[in-house]
Design an enzyme around this catalytic site. Structure first.
Site, mmCIF file in Angstrom:
data_model
loop_
_atom_site.group_PDB
_atom_site.id
_atom_site.type_symbol
_atom_site.label_atom_id
_atom_site.label_comp_id
_atom_site.label_asym_id
_atom_site.label_seq_id
_atom_site.Cartn_x
_atom_site.Cartn_y
_atom_site.Cartn_z
ATOM 1 N N CYS A 235 7.042 -58.762 -30.003
ATOM 2 C CA CYS A 235 6.188 -59.099 -31.141
ATOM 3 C C CYS A 235 6.171 -60.616 -31.372
ATOM 4 C CB CYS A 235 6.635 -58.330 -32.376
ATOM 5 S SG CYS A 235 5.394 -58.301 -33.701
ATOM 6 N N HIS B 7 6.417 -52.879 -30.229
ATOM 7 C CA HIS B 7 7.873 -52.766 -30.389
ATOM 8 C C HIS B 7 8.377 -51.589 -29.539
ATOM 9 C CE1 HIS B 7 8.501 -55.495 -33.929
ATOM 10 N NE2 HIS B 7 7.199 -55.287 -34.052
ATOM 11 N N GLU C 40 11.267 -50.748 -28.747
ATOM 12 C CA GLU C 40 12.551 -50.181 -29.191
ATOM 13 C C GLU C 40 12.386 -48.951 -30.065
ATOM 14 O OE1 GLU C 40 11.579 -53.601 -32.108
ATOM 15 O OE2 GLU C 40 11.496 -53.244 -29.945
#
Length: 610
Positions: free
Chosen positions: A400, A527, A529
């Site tokens: 990001c 993102h 994750e």
């Protein structure tokens, strides 16, 4: 539908989320369909406007819901996809009740906490508990509800009262209460004290909820005499007092619970009709994870360069993604949290010790991650570490804001645009290589970003990310951002060697970036994750750990296999196999950075001065 309500006593942050997730994991391994709900008693509508120092990171769901980080634990442990309504806040409940009152749904009655607010809570729970979350249309059989905060908090009272009523609404045999309490062990006496737990249970019972199980959290194991004392004073059987001391990893928690027969106890209490005999390989993958984590010896050092490094929960999903990738690489991860502000030139003058310590830690790292964030603070430090990683060929992953920092750094030092900047940081700047998205409403912060799962198309097959993702034509990842790379400069970047290998479906937004002729210099606007799983690490994070471990060239050359002998037939069927790829690419050997530390620091300072 069976409901398991998890409450907490004595202190907050005691691990209710991990315990709730672990209970769900056990029941899912027993063959039940499990969903979960997190209740946060704060008045905010959602977690989107929180500072990470308040409640840790903001977790984003597929539907764009910005929720509490505990929902990330639920998704990772249970391998489910939750919805924004699985996170209930006081703000959401009151907003829905007030909207009904404005429409006249209450027919002129006085709207009160009881029954209107408590009824709204019960109806919300019943509705959300029935929503499928595991990819098929089967209705969940068990719903685990975590009530945030601590019993006795004034803001949680309406929820406690709602569940006091709820146990009669769904019948007592269909709901059980798991109370998590701290059992401290003062160093002065060395013995565990049960009075805080007794007081907490007494207060819970006084509010109309009787705990069926008491989970005792402690630093060290609790002996049988303390367990019996809690049983005697808290009106539960000794076997219903579950002891959980601090473990080396959270993967041990489901195993510790099952060792104390939690699945059998829940089956008896809720009439789940589970088989009393567990198969030999029951929870095999969790045992494998726990054992593997415990016995890893070879370390890899990863530097996390951010602005909220004082609180580890601020980067909870990032750290989990790194850990999952490290386990897949058979490496023990050592995380160094580096404050981005301490890497800036201004820090060299005002706090020289922290400046040189920060750069010393950067030099020690085998890999660097620059995570997301907002605001100007620490931005120049992130840009500086991107330059370090690019010049010294250190593996780096930007997420990001990390992608935006890498783009700004490349524009300044490779394209010669010294005035390159982000519109977020310098609204009056002359060359915005990162700009505000058209749909962003700057007058309202909550829920106005580009949120949730979006599709990203690969524009080339000559890409490490393309290979790591398994040679697919597109990926779907979760987003949370307001700014993007300025499309009018894309051709300049790509001509200089910075390739945007993935874009959105309209071809307007740059989603993935890679640097040519570098071992691993990768960034993404989304993102990754948020979708990591213990047995399915996120591909970008896996690439970073592989590169930091010196394994990525061999891994890609073998078709994304850790060893030449690894085949679907020979692998553990419970462990996921990376997909075979349509295209492979061998990277050039990475440059060694094991020169003396003083020389590295000297080079860093001279490069930053340039």
């Amino acid at each position: 539908m069976k409901y398991i309500l998890v409450t907490g006593g004595v202190i907050s942050g005691i691990g209710k989320g991990v315990i709730a997730s672990s209970v769900g994991t056990i029941l899912k391994h027993c063959g039940l369909r499990v969903t979960s709900i997190k209740i946060d008693p704060y008045i905010n509508i959602d977690a989107g406007t929180f500072s990470p120092y308040e409640h840790g990171e903001v977790f984003v769901l597929d539907d764009g819901g910005e929720v509490d980080l505990d929902l990330g634990n639920y998704e990772r442990f249970l391998d489910v996809t939750l919805h924004r309504d699985n996170n209930i806040t006081t703000g959401k409940i009151y907003q829905s009740v007030i909207n009904k009152e404005r429409r006249g749904d209450y027919l002129g009655k006085t709207v009160q906490v009881v029954p209107h607010i408590t009824d709204a809570i019960q109806e919300w729970v019943e509705t959300v508990a029935k929503r499928p979350v595991d990819g098929d249309q089967g209705e969940p059989e068990v719903c685990i509800i975590e009530l945030g905060g601590t019993i006795g908090d004034i803001e949680g009272m309406p929820f406690v009262e709602a569940f006091r009523q709820f146990q009669f609404r769904v019948k007592r045999e269909n709901i059980c209460v798991v109370h998590v309490s701290l059992v401290p062990q003062p160093s002065s006496t060395g013995e565990h004290k049960t009075k805080p737990t007794q007081a907490s249970v007494r207060e819970l019972r006084g509010l109309g909820l009787t705990p069926d199980f008491i989970v005792c959290r402690s630093e060290k194991p609790i002996d049988t005499s303390v367990k019996n004392k809690i049983s005697n004073f808290c009106h539960v059987a000794p076997e219903q007092v579950i002891c959980l001391h601090d473990a080396q990893s959270i993967y041990e928690v489901p195993l510790m619970l099952e060792e104390q027969q939690v699945s059998h106890l829940l089956s008896d209490r809720l009439s789940l009709n589970l088989d009393t005999h567990r198969p030999k390989n029951f929870m095999k993958k969790w045992r494998h994870l726990s054992t593997k984590h415990e016995h890893l010896r070879t370390s890899v050092i990863i530097g996390l360069v951010g602005k909220y490094t004082q609180l580890e929960d601020a980067y909870a999903s990032v750290i989990k993604a790194l850990q999952h990738a490290a386990l897949a690489c058979n490496r023990k991860m050592e995380l160094k949290c580096i404050e981005a502000e301490d890497l800036e030139e201004e820090a060299k003058e005002s706090r020289a010790v922290k400046y040189f310590e920060a750069w010393q830690n950067v030099c020690k790292c085998n890999g660097i991650i620059v995570p997301g964030g907002f605001g100007q603070r620490g931005m120049e430090g992130k840009v500086a570490v991107c330059k370090w990683a690019r010049i010294n060929r250190t593996p780096m992953l930007g997420v990001c804001l990390g992608l935006q920092a890498a783009v700004i750094e490349f524009a300044r030092h490779m394209l010669g645009w010294s005035d390159a900047c982000s519109q977020e940081m310098e609204p009056e700047g002359t060359r915005h290589v990162v700009i505000e998205m058209p749909e962003h409403n700057p007058g309202q912060l909550g829920g106005t970003m580009r949120l949730g799962k979006r599709q990203t198309l690969f524009k080339t097959h000559n890409s490490k990310l393309y290979q790591l993702y398994g040679g697919v034509e597109f990926v779907e990842e979760r987003h949370r951002h307001r700014y993007e790379v300025n499309p009018k400069y894309v051709s300049d970047f790509e001509a200089a060697g910075l390739k945007f290998v993935g874009q959105d479906v309209e071809g307007e937004r740059m989603e993935m970036m890679e640097l040519e002729n570098h071992p691993f210099y990768v960034a993404c606007q989304y993102h990754p994750e948020y979708l990591t799983r213990p047995l399915r690490p996120s591909p970008p994070y896996l690439g970073l750990l592989l590169a930091a471990s010196g394994k990525i060239e061999q891994y890609l050359a073998r078709g994304c296999r850790m060893s030449p002998s690894e085949t679907p037939e020979s692998s553990d069927e419970e462990l996921p196999m990376p997909p075979h790829l349509l295209n492979t690419q061998t990277d050039k050997p990475s440059m060694s950075l094991r020169s003396s530390l003083s020389k590295e620091l000297k080079n860093t300072v001279s490069q930053k001065t340039e």
